[in-house]
Design an enzyme around this catalytic site. Structure first.
Site, PDB file in Angstrom:
ATOM      1  NE  ARG A  10      -3.678  -0.155   2.575  1.00 35.38           N
ATOM      2  CZ  ARG A  10      -4.789  -0.121   2.029  1.00 35.38           C
ATOM      3  NH1 ARG A  10      -5.372   0.801   1.074  1.00 35.38           N
ATOM      4  NH2 ARG A  10      -5.531  -1.395   2.128  1.00 35.38           N
ATOM      5  NE  ARG A 322      -5.441  -5.886   6.469  1.00 34.22           N
ATOM      6  CZ  ARG A 322      -4.315  -6.168   7.422  1.00 34.22           C
ATOM      7  NH1 ARG A 322      -4.326  -7.262   8.260  1.00 34.22           N
ATOM      8  NH2 ARG A 322      -3.410  -5.433   7.504  1.00 34.22           N
ATOM      9  CG  ASP A 509      36.111 -33.358  -1.080  1.00 36.95           C
ATOM     10  OD1 ASP A 509      36.383 -34.371  -0.316  1.00 36.95           O
ATOM     11  OD2 ASP A 509      35.196 -32.584  -1.080  1.00 36.95           O
TER      12      ASP A 509
END
Ligand SMILES: O=P(O)(O)OC[C@H]1O[C@H](O[C@H]2O[C@H](CO)[C@@H](O)[C@H](O)[C@H]2O)[C@H](O)[C@@H](O)[C@@H]1O
Ligand SMILES: O=c1ccn([C@@H]2O[C@H](COP(=O)(O)OP(=O)(O)O)[C@@H](O)[C@H]2O)c(=O)[nH]1
Ligand SMILES: [Mg+2]
Length: 738
Positions: A10, A322, A509
């Site tokens: 927002r 909301r 290795d």
């Protein structure tokens, strides 16, 4: 340094289109927008985000005007369609992440469709950022709606400096791991160089999740992600102290005559019901804020301490928020009913116990509320920070006023002089309300003095500066890493040397270098591609290839049976030259194993997922599959126990990658490799990934090209990221002399 790009879901402004088709601009509500706004106003930043309105709701003829309004505040709009708003914002952000991160698991929904939208909108934000991004800009991403954004930006712009700040709690890993997309979310965040939280607890929870779910090792507060170091830290967000202070002072000097309903109420309170104390409650209407329980507690307070009836009033502002999410609608209903019930039960002709406003208020009215209230009652069940608590304290210019604050708000970690309560403890809340109403003024002043001092010092400007400074410092830690990345340019030089050499020797290795780690070491056999690659390398003229490993000779011998390379097993105890039998290179004893083995066995019993590997001359305790945290603790413990036990026996404990190995001190890869250098070589190369390979890097002659796999502390000169890059490099060696 370039500009700062702030990105949040927002923007600090909200666009509305009025009924007569006018563009209206109002400030956004919520801590992130209100807090960060001051930082944005002062500095050289642009702010990218959503205007709070759906793309379809802006009439075509007003688009330019909207754009211009947004631009005035140095903001850049990201437009979201109503479908995106539904699925990304109301959906994944606010019906999945928000409840989950606030421990409301029963409200948490998992919908794949919402997740898809979340990814897609994060991608949209990434594009908006990258479009405006210069190489020296710093990117600061905010909050839970954009958890994937740091990684999405990183993929497009690998070198850019990215900070991420999470404004809400980060839950315990036990809660976080219920999320079906947990790995992706963590990887998204780890795209940043620095990840900030309000409190140390949130940070700890995050690091624990990274460790458990992604199985990445945590080193204090940093994590190695590929060739990058990601740091996390806590930065408690502050407020624009001066702004609140000044507004409160102005308000006192000249009370405004504006005739808002809140002003009328406050005037009534001041002149008519003079002896009534005012308790303030301000939040977005959100189930995490504990509003319903707060009202119940207030009702219970009036019941438990009836002498306070008509003497106290709760003034409550709930800001719509909301509203498309069902739980918010239900909560609204519950609050309406509760307020009605309590007012119905206790009200008298002259007194209404609760004044309730469901709307947002302009800044001036907020200041009215803050400055008029004797007590602020803030009782969230979970809250990332809670800036209202800080704002209330800041506006108390005469230093009176009492803050009652839930221990579940991030702010409680800093505001120690507030009256801290557990929002689930009813008796405690009502008794604390009484305590607050009766607190002597001197004590109020004593507490607020300390609170104000802290808020003044650690204000929002300091918060943002601190974060930015730490973000900038992450660049230094990149430089402090000694090994140099094996870039294409450096490789060119290396290939020239390789081609020009008369006699070469390469020490390779195995685990973690040529082959990725798997949970069971016995299953990490070489794949056909690898066998072919190493065979081709071994067949090259004047090239001696040595696989140098800590593994036992039986395993290595079987896996590399007919491959024309030399093998070194058990860190140098055994050697198998090309097409010959194994030879013991050291005269060693292994009688110590009978006393060490039982100790290891007790650790296997107490640490699920661990096991012992037996070699001829060493014992190894593997803990890759154990709970990572427990594994590390036990490894440290065991290492201490063993060191004590084996002192003076010519043995040593070696820390490998998720393995502790007890072996003869005289044996290590460096010594074993050096023994082969009696012949002369003009190209020496050694590559490995863990601590045991450091012996190669330090003990081989200076001209050796030493390469570490992965970005860990090392004495090697160069590093590459992973096994795939090692294989590619070897493939390039092979093709050079074809
Ligand atoms: O954008 P909305 O859905 O309308 O929600 C408003 C904001 O709410 C949250 O604020 C958080 O940030 C504050 C400052 O760090 C903190 O004090 C508070 O505890 C948090 O809840 C949310 O994090 C923002 O993204 C929203 O914009
Ligand atoms: O009508 C209102 C009510 C509140 N606020 C502001 O909204 C923010 C709320 O932030 P907080 O951290 O307390 O909670 P959040 O809403 O972010 O979860 C504070 O800065 C308040 O000043 C506002 O601008 N208008
Ligand atoms: Mg290795």
């Amino acid at each position: 340094m370039g500009k700062t790009i702030i990105i949040s879901n927002r923007l600090p402004l909200q666009i509305n289109i009025s009924e007569n088709n006018k563009v209206e601009v109002t400030p956004s509500v919520g801590g992130l927008a209100t807090g960060l706004k001051s930082f944005h106003q002062e500095g050289d930043s642009i702010w990218i985000g959503w205007t709070g309105i759906a793309e379809e709701d802006i009439p075509a003829e007003l688009e330019d005007e909207v754009e211009a309004e947004v631009k005035k505040q140095r903001c850049v709009p990201v437009s979201l369609t109503s479908e995106e708003i539904e699925k990304f914002y109301y959906g994944f952000s606010n019906r999945t992440i928000w409840p989950l991160f606030h421990y409301f698991m029963e409200y948490t929904e998992f919908h794949n469709e919402h997740w898809e939208a979340y990814k897609q909108v994060n991608e949209k934000y990434a594009e908006a950022v990258v479009e405006r991004l210069n190489d020296d800009d710093v990117v600061w991403v905010h909050d839970y709606q954009l958890l994937l954004l740091p990684d999405y930006i990183r993929r497009k712009k690998p070198k850019v400096t990215i900070g991420f700040f999470n404004h809400i709690p980060f839950p315990s890993s036990e809660v976080f791991r219920t999320l079906p997309w947990r790995e992706e979310v963590l990887k998204g965040m780890l795209g940043a160089d620095l990840i900030g939280f309000h409190t140390y607890d949130y940070e700890r929870h995050f690091l624990r999740s990274v460790n458990r779910i992604l199985r990445l090792d945590i080193n204090f507060n940093s994590v190695n992600v590929g060739n990058r170091v990601v740091r996390s830290d806590s930065f408690p967000m502050g407020i624009d102290y001066k702004k609140f202070r000044k507004a409160a002072k102005d308000h006192k000097a000249q009370p405004r005559s504006e005739n808002s309903d809140i002003q009328k109420k406050l005037d009534y309170h001041k002149y008519v019901t003079r002896n009534t104390k005012l308790i303030l409650s301000i939040d977005r209407l959100d189930y995490t804020k504990g509003i319903a329980n707060r009202i119940r507690a207030f009702g219970y307070f009036l019941e438990k301490y009836p002498e306070y009836q008509e003497k106290v009033r709760l003034i409550m502002l709930a800001v719509p928020s909301r509203t498309n999410v069902p739980q918010y609608q239900l909560l609204k209903k519950e609050i309406d009913e509760l307020v009605g019930r309590i007012n119905g039960k206790f009200a008298t002709i002259n007194w209404t116990p609760i004044w309730y406003f469901y709307r947002s208020m302009p800044f001036d009215n907020l200041i009215d509320l803050y400055t008029s209230s004797n007590v602020a009652l803030i009782t969230p069940t979970r809250d990332g920070m809670n800036l209202v608590a800080k704002e209330y304290i800041a506006t108390r210019t005469d230093q009176t006023g009492v803050l009652i604050l839930s221990e579940m708000a991030g702010a409680a970690h800093e505001l120690n002089e507030a009256l801290i309560i557990n929002p689930n403890n009813f008796e405690q809340i009502v008794d604390t309300i009484k305590l607050a109403l009766e607190m002597p003024e001197e004590e109020q002043i004593r507490r607020n003095k300390l609170l104000q001092k802290r808020l003044k010092r650690y204000n929002v400007e300091k918060w943002a500066k601190d974060f930015m400074k730490s973000l900038d410092n992450t660049k230094d830690s990149k430089k402090a890493f000694k090994a140099i990345e094996l870039t294409e340019n450096i490789k060119k030089d290396l290939f020239d040397k390789y081609s020009a050499a008369q006699r070469r020797i390469l020490f390779l290795d195995y685990d973690g270098t040529l082959r990725k780690f798997v949970d069971k070491p016995e299953e990490a056999m070489p794949d056909p591609d690898l066998i072919q690659l190493i065979s081709r390398l071994g067949e090259q003229k004047n090239t001696r290839v040595v696989l140098i490993s800590g593994r036992d000779k039986e395993t290595l011998g079987t896996w590399w049976k007919n491959v024309p390379v030399e093998l070194i097993a058990e860190h140098g105890v055994w050697n198998r030259p090309v097409r010959e039998e194994w030879q013991l290179t050291e005269n060693l004893n292994n009688s110590w194993m009978t006393s060490v083995r039982p100790v290891l066995e007790t650790y296997v019993d107490r640490t699920p997922g661990t096991f012992i590997e037996e070699k001829n001359y060493s014992l190894a305790w593997h803990y890759r599959k154990a709970n990572p945290e427990l594994g590390d603790v036990r490894a440290n413990e065991l290492s201490a126990v063993l060191k004590d036990m084996i002192s003076n026996h010519g043995l040593s404990v070696l820390q490998g990658n998720k393995v502790l190995e007890i072996k003869n001190s005289g044996v290590n890869k460096g010594k074993a490799a050096n023994k082969l250098l009696v012949e002369k070589y003009d190209f020496i190369f050694a590559i490995g990934d863990d601590w045991t390979d450091e012996f190669l890097f330090t003990e081989l002659p200076d001209q050796t090209v030493t390469v570490k796999v992965g970005m860990n502390k090392t004495e090697a000169k160069y590093f590459v990221d992973n096994v795939d890059e090692v294989r590619e490099l070897i493939d390039q060696f092979v093709s050079l002399t074809r």
